[in-house]
Design an enzyme around this catalytic site. Structure first.
Site, mmCIF file in Angstrom:
data_model
loop_
_atom_site.group_PDB
_atom_site.id
_atom_site.type_symbol
_atom_site.label_atom_id
_atom_site.label_comp_id
_atom_site.label_asym_id
_atom_site.label_seq_id
_atom_site.Cartn_x
_atom_site.Cartn_y
_atom_site.Cartn_z
ATOM 1 N N GLU A 43 0.831 -1.207 0.000
ATOM 2 C CA GLU A 43 0.000 0.000 0.000
ATOM 3 C C GLU A 43 0.866 1.258 0.000
ATOM 4 O OE1 GLU A 43 -3.531 1.894 2.873
ATOM 5 O OE2 GLU A 43 -2.056 0.503 3.697
ATOM 6 N N LYS A 116 -10.430 2.939 -1.058
ATOM 7 C CA LYS A 116 -10.475 2.228 0.223
ATOM 8 C C LYS A 116 -11.759 2.544 0.981
ATOM 9 C CE LYS A 116 -7.383 1.542 4.209
ATOM 10 N NZ LYS A 116 -6.028 1.896 4.706
ATOM 11 N N CYS A 153 -5.566 -2.635 2.905
ATOM 12 C CA CYS A 153 -5.166 -2.599 4.305
ATOM 13 C C CYS A 153 -6.337 -2.778 5.271
ATOM 14 C CB CYS A 153 -4.382 -1.333 4.592
ATOM 15 S SG CYS A 153 -3.366 -1.440 6.099
#
Length: 282
Positions: A43, A116, A153
């Protein structure tokens, strides 16, 4: 039999974006030389993990997907090497900012952008200061080798992420990550939990998982690596420890995974009418 060679990259980063892109590019080349067709970097590999502090000057580093240096470099590399590269980047979209991923195909084209969904906010991980919650929804991408599903993540901790991607047809789950020490508790090591959460996604969805994390000390925050690739049973096929730099590769048998997934009946036996509580506010 459908088999696909995949790779995860693990390395440390600096505050020099050109150096970081060069280091990632070298590992992508290594992965491609080993036969990988999908190569996953960690990431936000463009620089140090900047979300440990709140600094408005850092918003200047965000770029649109069309002009972001990391995306442009990976597009060129993907076309040259004929590989897919899910590329994490700090995205600017007008006045808005996102923690995003561009899915780059083996022609160097951007298939789409995922933003995200779950944004953490805690000591050392103040992402809510920088990123809006993603408005893209979960995404999967059909490629010649497999349908790829990606979370970024903090997304990887949520069973709902993995199951949603599976219901959208994912055959492999990929999780680029930047995670390490917890500044509020020096004795807390989440690396075991981190791996177990994703291995749980593999087992409960009968799907291979690829996870790529960074390493190194960044201003006192230590990133713990432990990148891995597991099969549909959650068995580890390739893994790193806390400090290695390099490429993990594994060959996934997607036909076997598909057969096992059907045989286990997890999707046959789902009871969506009983899960209403999952979409209600607490």
């Amino acid at each position: 039999m459908t088999q696909l060679n995949v790779a995860a990259l693990q390395l440390a980063f600096t505050d020099d974006i050109d150096e970081n892109i060069a280091n990632v590019s070298a590992l992508v080349r290594e992965a491609a030389s080993e036969g990988a067709k999908v190569v996953l970097p960690p990431e936000l590999f463009e620089g140090l993990y900047f979300c440990r502090t709140e600094d408005e000057a850092l918003f200047a580093n965000a770029r649109p997907v069309e002009t972001h240096p990391a995306v442009l470099a990976m597009r060129k590399l993907a076309a040259e090497l004929r590989v897919h590269i899910p590329t994490s980047f700090f995205e600017a979209d007008g006045p808005h900012h996102y923690n995003s991923l561009a899915m780059i195909d083996d022609r160097g084209e951007v298939m789409g952008v995922y933003r995200k969904s779950h944004i953490p906010d805690g000591p050392g991980y103040s992402e809510k200061f920088y990123f809006r919650p993603g408005n893209s929804g979960f995404k999967t991408w059909q490629t010649p080798g497999a349908t790829l599903g990606v979370g970024i993540c903090w997304d990887q901790w949520y069973p709902e992420t993995a199951r949603s991607l599976m219901l959208m047809g994912a055959e492999i789950l990929l999780f680029p990550t930047a995670i390490g020490s917890e500044p509020y508790d020096e004795e807390l090591d989440t690396s075991r939990m981190w791996r177990r959460a994703m291995i749980g996604h593999a087992a409960s969805n009968v799907v291979p998982v690829v996870a790529a994390n960074r390493t190194g000390d960044e201003c006192g925050q230590t990133f713990y690596g432990h990148s891995f690739i597991c099969n549909e049973w959650g068995d580890i096929l390739a893994e790193f420890g806390a400090t290695e730099t390099g490429v993990l590769t594994a060959t996934l048998d997607l036909d076997a995974a598909r057969r096992h997934r059907a045989g286990f009946g997890f999707f046959r036996d789902r009871r969506p009418e009983l899960y209403r509580r999952l979409v209600e506010d607490i």
